[in-house]
Design a protein around this motif. Structure first.
Motif, short mmCIF file in Angstrom:
data_model
loop_
_atom_site.label_atom_id
_atom_site.label_comp_id
_atom_site.label_asym_id
_atom_site.label_seq_id
_atom_site.Cartn_x
_atom_site.Cartn_y
_atom_site.Cartn_z
N ILE A 66 9.14 7.46 -7.29
CA ILE A 66 9.75 6.24 -6.77
C ILE A 66 10.46 5.49 -7.91
N PRO A 67 11.31 4.51 -7.57
CA PRO A 67 11.91 3.69 -8.63
C PRO A 67 10.81 3.00 -9.45
N ALA A 68 11.03 2.92 -10.75
CA ALA A 68 10.03 2.34 -11.65
C ALA A 68 9.79 0.86 -11.38
N THR A 69 10.67 0.22 -10.66
CA THR A 69 10.55 -1.21 -10.40
C THR A 69 9.73 -1.55 -9.16
N VAL A 70 9.28 -0.54 -8.42
CA VAL A 70 8.47 -0.79 -7.22
C VAL A 70 7.08 -0.19 -7.41
N PRO A 71 6.08 -0.71 -6.70
CA PRO A 71 4.72 -0.21 -6.88
C PRO A 71 4.46 1.08 -6.09
N TYR A 72 3.55 1.88 -6.59
CA TYR A 72 3.07 3.06 -5.85
C TYR A 72 2.33 2.58 -4.61
N GLN A 73 2.30 3.43 -3.61
CA GLN A 73 1.52 3.16 -2.41
C GLN A 73 0.39 4.18 -2.34
N LEU A 74 -0.83 3.70 -2.49
CA LEU A 74 -2.02 4.55 -2.40
C LEU A 74 -2.72 4.25 -1.08
N PRO A 75 -3.09 5.26 -0.33
CA PRO A 75 -3.85 4.99 0.90
C PRO A 75 -5.14 4.24 0.56
N LYS A 76 -5.46 3.25 1.35
CA LYS A 76 -6.71 2.51 1.14
C LYS A 76 -7.88 3.43 1.44
N MET A 77 -8.95 3.19 0.74
CA MET A 77 -10.19 3.94 0.95
C MET A 77 -11.24 2.98 1.50
N ALA A 105 0.10 -0.36 -6.46
CA ALA A 105 -0.24 -0.29 -7.89
C ALA A 105 1.00 0.02 -8.69
N ASP A 106 1.21 -0.72 -9.77
CA ASP A 106 2.32 -0.41 -10.67
C ASP A 106 2.05 0.86 -11.47
N ARG A 107 0.76 1.18 -11.66
CA ARG A 107 0.39 2.34 -12.47
C ARG A 107 -1.06 2.69 -12.14
N PRO A 108 -1.51 3.89 -12.53
CA PRO A 108 -2.93 4.20 -12.37
C PRO A 108 -3.79 3.20 -13.15
#
Length: 187
Positions: A66-77, A105-108
């Protein structure tokens, strides 16, 4: 003295004018595309740890580019306790299950993630420079009657969020800025 007469097709002047306009619009469109390529944000890719130790949500995000300016989307647990409602997605007692919502999340190991998403995470965020610029191109100019249209497109996941922003992040406006700068130089 000989005279020659030629009959000019009635639509010829319009077609000639459209050709001149098309050439100018093509040059402008190409200039906007080049400026947008120069201003395009870099991308980033989520890389999950290999093996069975990676969380299901992190394995799901693996390869997300994804573009570095947007956050990752992680499925909620969500944790289903022993003796609780275990019918949800076939979960057994005392297990984590993926639900339909997402954590951003912006990063792990991002501090904004819930603790169970970040603790002991060994995932990586890999920079991927230049891929959004490579996905930017000027489409052919179209002339219909007296109307001329041109498009610069970027085909990349979530690039709209990078351009316009979201509720949580401001947009970089690299495409609109490219158009404004090219037009300002032409005045």
């Amino acid at each position: 003295m000989a005279r020659t007469r030629a009959r000019i097709h009635p639509g010829l002047t319009k077609r000639l004018a459209a050709g001149v306009i098309r050439d100018k619009v093509e040059r402008i469109t190409e200039a906007v595309a080049e400026e947008a390529k120069d201003r395009a944000p870099d991308a980033k890719r989520w890389q999950a740890t290999n093996g069975a130790d990676a969380r299901a949500s992190h394995r799901h995000a693996d390869g997300q580019t994804i573009p570095a300016t947007v956050p990752y989307q992680l499925p909620k647990m969500e944790y289903v306790r022993k003796g609780g409602d275990n019918r949800r997605r076939g979960a057994g007692p005392g297990r984590w299950v993926v639900v339909t919502a997402v954590d951003l999340a912006d990063r792990p190991r991002d501090p904004s993630l819930p603790l169970h998403q970040r603790i002991n995470c060994e995932c990586q965020s890999i920079p991927v420079p230049g891929v959004i610029a490579a996905a930017t191109r000027a489409l052919p100019v179209h002339v219909r009657g007296s109307k001329v249209s041109a498009v610069v497109e970027v085909v990349f996941p979530r690039v709209g969020e990078a351009e316009f922003g979201t509720n949580d992040t401001p947009g970089s406006h690299f495409l609109s800025l490219a158009g404004s700068l090219v037009m300002a130089r032409r005045r």
